[in-house]
Design an enzyme around this catalytic site. Structure first.
Site, PDB file in Angstrom:
ATOM      1  N   CYS A 115       0.837  -1.207   0.000  1.00 28.64           N
ATOM      2  CA  CYS A 115       0.000   0.000   0.000  1.00 28.64           C
ATOM      3  C   CYS A 115       0.873   1.258   0.000  1.00 28.64           C
ATOM      4  O   CYS A 115       1.748   1.433   0.834  1.00 28.64           O
ATOM      5  CB  CYS A 115      -0.923   0.011   1.217  1.00 28.64           C
ATOM      6  SG  CYS A 115      -1.958   1.481   1.249  1.00 28.64           S
TER       7      CYS A 115
ATOM      8  N   ASP B 184     -41.260 -10.751  -3.275  1.00 32.69           N
ATOM      9  CA  ASP B 184     -40.157 -11.284  -4.069  1.00 32.69           C
ATOM     10  C   ASP B 184     -38.945 -11.598  -3.196  1.00 32.69           C
ATOM     11  O   ASP B 184     -38.297 -12.620  -3.352  1.00 32.69           O
ATOM     12  CB  ASP B 184     -39.778 -10.252  -5.148  1.00 32.69           C
ATOM     13  CG  ASP B 184     -38.655 -10.764  -6.019  1.00 32.69           C
ATOM     14  OD1 ASP B 184     -38.723 -11.923  -6.449  1.00 32.69           O
ATOM     15  OD2 ASP B 184     -37.694 -10.009  -6.259  1.00 32.69           O
TER      16      ASP B 184
END
Ligand code: SAM
Ligand code: SF4
Length: 607
Positions: free
Chosen positions: A311, A575
């Site tokens: 990093c 749903d």
């Protein structure tokens, strides 16, 4: 020096000299390229001053700065912005253009070569052109690239000017190719605008790279991964699939995150010839390429396989805090130091202390600090914001998981309408007996509103799942399946709003209306059942009540819009829960409970 750095440098050098981009190597070429690049980098590193303040205790050199220009955004992506919103910092807490440029200048003189502008949404910041132009003036000090990550909503017209001022790299965020899903994920319309921006970006010769950021969320957009891959066939674009990351208020759940390895399996199932491509230096994405495709793919596995060891990033939030790790809540205010009159040397000292405090790697997936860390919108945006949350335009579904259980005896229904019920003429049947629209051309425009409500009755297991109570921690596969579909209430609420807006498309003779507001709430209820429900529920019945209030200024009322909102909201709950409760649910009691405005007058009816 590692191979990736070498290969990146080779491509950079070839670009600089106008030769073809050397992206893929045979082993032999790779070794030569590596050796050349190593010597070139050693030379550059030796020449260029790199301040020890930007080197952490694990010897990581931080030459990449991400600057957030604003906390504001014109979208509300569910994974970035908590549904209850965020409190924006007062305007005078945000860094001014001069402060941003002063810090950028200091970072570049200390060794930063890449700057990326982000947010919130960077394009909503006034004077962005000027900021890019002033950053571009830092090139002689060592700045090599100016990138921007944007949602692309307000980009297509302005991009040429940004590029002219010095923008070199563009990352566009787009999670779905389906406009309907786009509204669910971002809680705003605008899909077309993003696609237009993508097109403009791909036709901007001044941009050195165009990347598409796709956050993949199980059950939402994972089915589109191959559609995104297909985009790379003829577009010079890098599509990067990003693992869904946890931040304050985004209801992250491991079950919603699909590891990059799994996505790669899906892609290689369809494209067995896929090959690994060289990564850019310190890039967070692992790159892949499908032979014959113009573009490439990347997988950003921040969760399942982090890239902490390489990093090189530092972040500056819009309110001037330096953040050394996306997942670390610790921050130091450079703004306060600057405003107290700190010299550049003092500022660099503060930066150095922050960098020294950077951990070797961030916490594991389950242990990331989402309580004190900021929501993503404020990181890309010092204080933990938890107690400062304010309600933005309300998305109240979030609250249901906290405390919204109501114990109600069901009320008996009662009319209190003030309108006469004697007029039984059907307004949508013309004098010839055929269906027609009502001509409202001569009607006055008035303020109108309507509220409708309805319920979906669900079994207790589904109720516990939705409210996060009872056996919601079950390991049952069907329960997990339903849960992986996401936050039931939030999705239903957004669907209701979107359904409401489309009423005139769905109901043939309805007029399209200029709706001024739609508010939808979903409330879990538990009441004494008049008839014993199936299964052992202790004589109780469980339901979710959906209520929608719609307002407009127009020539006709908004009752149909309110009814459509409720119907679509309840159907969406169905749903989402059908995997666990499909055989037992029922929807009913959809009625208009309140109406104001228009010639027929006001009425109220109990729900
Ligand atoms: N508004 C700009 C945009 O959306 O591109 C810039 C800021 S946004 C915070 C920067 C990037 O972070 C976007 O690509 C977005 O998709 C990504 N992001 C935000 N929240 C995330 C999350 N929870 N997990 C993974 N990526 C996320
Ligand atoms: Fe806005 Fe970007 Fe966050 Fe979406 S990801 S809410 S566009 S800042």
């Amino acid at each position: 020096m590692n191979y990736h750095r070498a290969s990146w440098l080779c491509s950079a050098i070839s670009r600089k000299h106008g030769t073809a981009c050397l992206r893929y190597y045979s082993q032999g070429t790779r070794n030569t390229a590596k050796a050349k690049a190593q010597s070139k980098i050693a030379h550059i590193d030796a020449e260029r001053h790199f301040s020890p303040a930007l080197v952490d205790s694990f010897h990581r050199k931080h030459d990449y700065l991400r600057i957030s220009l604003t906390e504001r955004c014109n979208l509300r992506c569910f994974y970035c912005m908590p549904s209850e919103g965020v409190e924006l910092s007062p305007a005078d807490h945000i860094l001014t253009d001069d402060e941003i440029i002063r810090l950028a200048n200091l970072f570049v003189r200390s060794g930063v070569t890449k700057i990326r502008l982000t947010g919130g949404e960077p394009t909503v910041r006034k004077g962005l052109d000027g900021i890019i132009r002033r950053l571009n003036e830092l090139r002689p000090l060592g700045l090599e690239s100016i990138g921007m990550t944007t949602n692309g909503i307000a980009l297509h017209r302005r991009l040429p000017s940004y590029v002219e001022n010095g923008l070199t790299h563009l990352n566009l965020s787009l999670d779905t190719l389906d406009p309907f899903k786009f509204e669910i994920m971002t809680r705003r319309p605008g899909h077309d605008a993003v696609l237009r921006s993508l097109d403009v970006a791909l036709h901007s010769p001044g941009l050195r790279s165009v990347k598409l950021n796709v956050v993949v969320v199980k059950g939402l957009n994972d089915s589109e991964v191959l559609d995104f891959v297909r985009l790379t066939a003829d577009k010079n674009i890098s599509v990067r699939f990003i693992e869904f990351m946890p931040f304050t208020g985004n209801k992250w759940d491991k079950a919603k995150m699909i590891p990059s390895s799994q996505l790669l399996e899906i892609v290689s199932g369809e494209y067995p010839s896929i090959i690994r491509a060289p990564d850019e230096l310190n890039d967070t994405a692992r790159s892949w390429k499908i032979p014959g495709h113009v573009g490439s793919l990347g997988f950003i596995s921040s969760m399942s396989d982090h890239f902490c060891s390489s990093c090189n990033r530092l972040r500056l939030t819009a309110d001037g805090q330096i953040k050394v790790c996306l997942f670390d809540a610790k921050e130091v205010s450079l703004r306060d130091e600057m405003r107290r009159g700190a010299s550049d040397a003092e500022l660099l000292n503060v930066i150095g202390l922050a960098v020294q405090g950077k951990q070797e790697k961030h916490a594991g997936m389950e242990d990331i600090d989402v309580i004190t860390n900021r929501p993503m919108i404020l990181i890309g945006g010092t204080q933990p914001r938890k107690s400062r949350v304010r309600s933005l335009p309300r998305l109240p579904a979030h609250a249901y998981f906290l405390d919204d259980t109501l114990l109600l005896p069901h009320l008996h229904r009662r009319w209190s309408s003030s309108s006469s019920q004697s007029d039984l003429r059907l307004t949508h049947i013309g004098s010839d007996g055929r269906p027609c629209m009502v001509d409202v051309g001569n009607k006055d425009v008035t303020k109108r509103s309507a509220t409708a409500s309805g319920r979906i009755y669900i079994p207790r297991s589904a109720y516990n799942l939705v409210t996060g109570s009872g056996d919601a921690d079950s390991t049952d596969k069907t329960i997990q399946k339903a849960r992986s579909k996401g936050d039931v209430m939030t999705v239903a609420q957004l669907a209701a709003i979107m359904g409401c807006k489309r009423t005139s498309d769905l109901i043939p003779l309805c007029h399209p209306l200029q709706i001024s507001n739609v508010s939808v709430t979903l409330t879990p209820e538990c009441g004494v059942s008049p008839v014993p429900p199936p299964g052992d529920q202790g004589g109780l019945e469980y339901s979710i009540k959906c209520t929608a209030t719609v307002a407009c200024e127009g020539k006709t009322g908004v009752e149909m819009e309110a009814l459509t909102a409720v119907s679509v909201g309840l159907l969406t709950v169905w749903d989402m829960l059908k995997a666990v409760a499909g055989k037992e649910m029922k929807i009913g009691e959809i009625i208009v409970t309140h109406k104001t405005g228009g010639k027929s007058g006001d009425f109220t009816r109990d729900a």
